[in-house]
Design a protein around this motif. Structure first.
Motif, PDB file in Angstrom:
ATOM      1  N   MET A 125      11.009  -0.164   3.738  1.00 18.59           N
ATOM      2  CA  MET A 125      12.204   0.487   3.210  1.00 18.59           C
ATOM      3  C   MET A 125      11.913   1.977   3.001  1.00 18.59           C
ATOM      4  O   MET A 125      10.839   2.355   2.530  1.00 18.59           O
ATOM      5  N   VAL A 126      12.889   2.794   3.355  1.00 15.87           N
ATOM      6  CA  VAL A 126      12.805   4.226   3.084  1.00 15.87           C
ATOM      7  C   VAL A 126      13.374   4.443   1.684  1.00 15.87           C
ATOM      8  O   VAL A 126      14.541   4.176   1.435  1.00 15.87           O
ATOM      9  N   LEU A 127      12.544   4.900   0.764  1.00 19.16           N
ATOM     10  CA  LEU A 127      12.987   5.188  -0.599  1.00 19.16           C
ATOM     11  C   LEU A 127      13.608   6.571  -0.699  1.00 19.16           C
ATOM     12  O   LEU A 127      14.507   6.795  -1.506  1.00 19.16           O
ATOM     13  N   ALA A 128      13.101   7.507   0.114  1.00 15.82           N
ATOM     14  CA  ALA A 128      13.645   8.866   0.146  1.00 15.82           C
ATOM     15  C   ALA A 128      13.329   9.474   1.502  1.00 15.82           C
ATOM     16  O   ALA A 128      12.202   9.380   1.978  1.00 15.82           O
ATOM     17  N   LYS A 129      14.347  10.066   2.117  1.00 17.44           N
ATOM     18  CA  LYS A 129      14.157  10.733   3.399  1.00 17.44           C
ATOM     19  C   LYS A 129      13.740  12.173   3.174  1.00 17.44           C
ATOM     20  O   LYS A 129      14.241  12.843   2.283  1.00 17.44           O
ATOM     21  N   GLY A 130      12.838  12.607   4.039  1.00 14.80           N
ATOM     22  CA  GLY A 130      12.419  13.996   4.020  1.00 14.80           C
ATOM     23  C   GLY A 130      12.882  14.702   5.278  1.00 14.80           C
ATOM     24  O   GLY A 130      13.854  14.283   5.908  1.00 14.80           O
ATOM     25  N   ASP A 131      12.168  15.725   5.662  1.00 16.80           N
ATOM     26  CA  ASP A 131      12.487  16.463   6.870  1.00 16.80           C
ATOM     27  C   ASP A 131      12.339  15.559   8.090  1.00 16.80           C
ATOM     28  O   ASP A 131      11.318  14.896   8.255  1.00 16.80           O
ATOM     29  N   GLU A 132      13.371  15.520   8.929  1.00 16.77           N
ATOM     30  CA  GLU A 132      13.399  14.622  10.094  1.00 16.77           C
ATOM     31  C   GLU A 132      12.287  14.927  11.090  1.00 16.77           C
ATOM     32  O   GLU A 132      11.784  14.028  11.752  1.00 16.77           O
ATOM     33  N   THR A 133      11.894  16.178  11.196  1.00 17.98           N
ATOM     34  CA  THR A 133      10.950  16.585  12.223  1.00 17.98           C
ATOM     35  C   THR A 133       9.506  16.627  11.738  1.00 17.98           C
ATOM     36  O   THR A 133       8.612  16.108  12.402  1.00 17.98           O
ATOM     37  N   ALA A 134       9.274  17.236  10.585  1.00 16.63           N
ATOM     38  CA  ALA A 134       7.895  17.489  10.175  1.00 16.63           C
ATOM     39  C   ALA A 134       7.627  17.191   8.706  1.00 16.63           C
ATOM     40  O   ALA A 134       6.745  17.790   8.110  1.00 16.63           O
ATOM     41  N   GLY A 135       8.357  16.273   8.106  1.00 17.60           N
ATOM     42  CA  GLY A 135       8.146  15.962   6.696  1.00 17.60           C
ATOM     43  C   GLY A 135       6.845  15.202   6.463  1.00 17.60           C
ATOM     44  O   GLY A 135       6.385  14.455   7.325  1.00 17.60           O
ATOM     45  N   ALA A 136       6.260  15.406   5.312  1.00 20.02           N
ATOM     46  CA  ALA A 136       5.076  14.643   4.909  1.00 20.02           C
ATOM     47  C   ALA A 136       5.505  13.214   4.584  1.00 20.02           C
ATOM     48  O   ALA A 136       6.686  12.950   4.338  1.00 20.02           O
ATOM     49  N   ILE A 137       4.535  12.281   4.594  1.00 23.40           N
ATOM     50  CA  ILE A 137       4.850  10.870   4.351  1.00 23.40           C
ATOM     51  C   ILE A 137       3.929  10.323   3.272  1.00 23.40           C
ATOM     52  O   ILE A 137       2.719  10.493   3.327  1.00 23.40           O
ATOM     53  N   LEU A 138       4.526   9.649   2.300  1.00 22.23           N
ATOM     54  CA  LEU A 138       3.774   8.940   1.267  1.00 22.23           C
ATOM     55  C   LEU A 138       4.240   7.485   1.304  1.00 22.23           C
ATOM     56  O   LEU A 138       5.438   7.220   1.319  1.00 22.23           O
ATOM     57  N   ILE A 139       3.290   6.556   1.372  1.00 19.19           N
ATOM     58  CA  ILE A 139       3.617   5.134   1.496  1.00 19.19           C
ATOM     59  C   ILE A 139       3.094   4.365   0.288  1.00 19.19           C
ATOM     60  O   ILE A 139       1.930   4.511  -0.093  1.00 19.19           O
ATOM     61  N   ILE A 140       3.968   3.546  -0.271  1.00 21.93           N
ATOM     62  CA  ILE A 140       3.548   2.564  -1.264  1.00 21.93           C
ATOM     63  C   ILE A 140       3.327   1.285  -0.463  1.00 21.93           C
ATOM     64  O   ILE A 140       4.262   0.749   0.133  1.00 21.93           O
ATOM     65  N   LEU A 141       2.096   0.828  -0.411  1.00 24.15           N
ATOM     66  CA  LEU A 141       1.744  -0.336   0.388  1.00 24.15           C
ATOM     67  C   LEU A 141       1.579  -1.539  -0.533  1.00 24.15           C
ATOM     68  O   LEU A 141       0.710  -1.547  -1.412  1.00 24.15           O
ATOM     69  N   ASN A 142       2.470  -2.502  -0.358  1.00 22.37           N
ATOM     70  CA  ASN A 142       2.478  -3.714  -1.179  1.00 22.37           C
ATOM     71  C   ASN A 142       1.970  -4.904  -0.378  1.00 22.37           C
ATOM     72  O   ASN A 142       2.052  -4.926   0.841  1.00 22.37           O
ATOM     73  N   GLU A 143       1.503  -5.892  -1.116  1.00 23.15           N
ATOM     74  CA  GLU A 143       1.132  -7.175  -0.524  1.00 23.15           C
ATOM     75  C   GLU A 143       1.742  -8.263  -1.390  1.00 23.15           C
ATOM     76  O   GLU A 143       1.418  -8.379  -2.573  1.00 23.15           O
ATOM     77  N   LYS A 144       2.681  -8.995  -0.807  1.00 23.97           N
ATOM     78  CA  LYS A 144       3.393 -10.060  -1.522  1.00 23.97           C
ATOM     79  C   LYS A 144       4.054  -9.535  -2.797  1.00 23.97           C
ATOM     80  O   LYS A 144       4.004 -10.155  -3.846  1.00 23.97           O
ATOM     81  N   GLY A 145       4.635  -8.356  -2.705  1.00 26.52           N
ATOM     82  CA  GLY A 145       5.372  -7.784  -3.830  1.00 26.52           C
ATOM     83  C   GLY A 145       4.528  -7.053  -4.855  1.00 26.52           C
ATOM     84  O   GLY A 145       5.067  -6.428  -5.761  1.00 26.52           O
ATOM     85  N   ARG A 146       3.213  -7.098  -4.720  1.00 25.73           N
ATOM     86  CA  ARG A 146       2.335  -6.402  -5.676  1.00 25.73           C
ATOM     87  C   ARG A 146       1.797  -5.132  -5.042  1.00 25.73           C
ATOM     88  O   ARG A 146       1.302  -5.146  -3.926  1.00 25.73           O
ATOM     89  N   LYS A 147       1.904  -4.041  -5.767  1.00 27.55           N
ATOM     90  CA  LYS A 147       1.437  -2.763  -5.256  1.00 27.55           C
ATOM     91  C   LYS A 147      -0.080  -2.795  -5.077  1.00 27.55           C
ATOM     92  O   LYS A 147      -0.808  -3.186  -5.976  1.00 27.55           O
ATOM     93  N   GLN A 148      -0.518  -2.378  -3.898  1.00 29.74           N
ATOM     94  CA  GLN A 148      -1.939  -2.369  -3.582  1.00 29.74           C
ATOM     95  C   GLN A 148      -2.513  -0.962  -3.451  1.00 29.74           C
ATOM     96  O   GLN A 148      -3.577  -0.688  -3.953  1.00 29.74           O
ATOM     97  N   ARG A 149      -1.783  -0.117  -2.750  1.00 30.46           N
ATOM     98  CA  ARG A 149      -2.290   1.230  -2.486  1.00 30.46           C
ATOM     99  C   ARG A 149      -1.128   2.201  -2.339  1.00 30.46           C
ATOM    100  O   ARG A 149      -0.034   1.815  -1.971  1.00 30.46           O
ATOM    101  N   ILE A 150      -1.418   3.458  -2.584  1.00 35.01           N
ATOM    102  CA  ILE A 150      -0.503   4.538  -2.268  1.00 35.01           C
ATOM    103  C   ILE A 150      -1.246   5.425  -1.276  1.00 35.01           C
ATOM    104  O   ILE A 150      -2.340   5.914  -1.566  1.00 35.01           O
ATOM    105  N   LEU A 151      -0.659   5.579  -0.087  1.00 29.80           N
ATOM    106  CA  LEU A 151      -1.301   6.338   0.980  1.00 29.80           C
ATOM    107  C   LEU A 151      -0.464   7.553   1.330  1.00 29.80           C
ATOM    108  O   LEU A 151       0.765   7.498   1.300  1.00 29.80           O
ATOM    109  N   GLU A 152      -1.153   8.624   1.691  1.00 28.93           N
ATOM    110  CA  GLU A 152      -0.465   9.835   2.113  1.00 28.93           C
ATOM    111  C   GLU A 152      -1.039  10.287   3.443  1.00 28.93           C
ATOM    112  O   GLU A 152      -2.253  10.290   3.646  1.00 28.93           O
TER     113      GLU A 152
END
Length: 113
Positions: free
Chosen positions: A26-53
């Protein structure tokens, strides 16, 4: 310099990959379409595991780095972190992925580059 894939296309690919493995994205917030930075909340079975950038390295390659120092079990702290990051960088994409094996998925993200 190698051409780079637009961020919006890259994000769509990440979400499709998670979904092809039986997960969700799911996209929680859209950034720049071309060159925006990306931060990912990575879950496993609904539990937050890592935040990656995704971070651009000096050689022009991207590397996924853990956002260290955050208590990922504390939803209020995560929300504050994400709001703070978006206030400094409105072009930042916030993505949430829920996959069967978060550790494996994260390792494959870095090996695929």
């Amino acid at each position: 310099m190698e051409p780079r894939l637009a961020t919006s296309i890259f994000v769509s690919g990440l979400i499709r990959r998670a979904e092809s493995e039986g997960g969700t994205g799911m996209v929680l917030a859209k950034g720049d379409e071309t060159a925006g930075a990306i931060l990912i909340i990575l879950n496993e079975k609904g539990r937050k595991q890592r935040i990656l950038e995704r971070v651009l390295q000096p050689g022009g390659q991207y590397l996924w780095q853990d956002n260290i120092g955050q208590d990922i079990d504390n939803d209020a702290e995560i929300s504050a972190l994400l709001a703070r990051r978006r206030s400094f960088d409105p072009d930042l994409w916030l993505i949430e992925l829920d996959v069967a094996s978060a550790e494996r998925f994260a390792a494959e993200m870095n090996s695929a580059r």
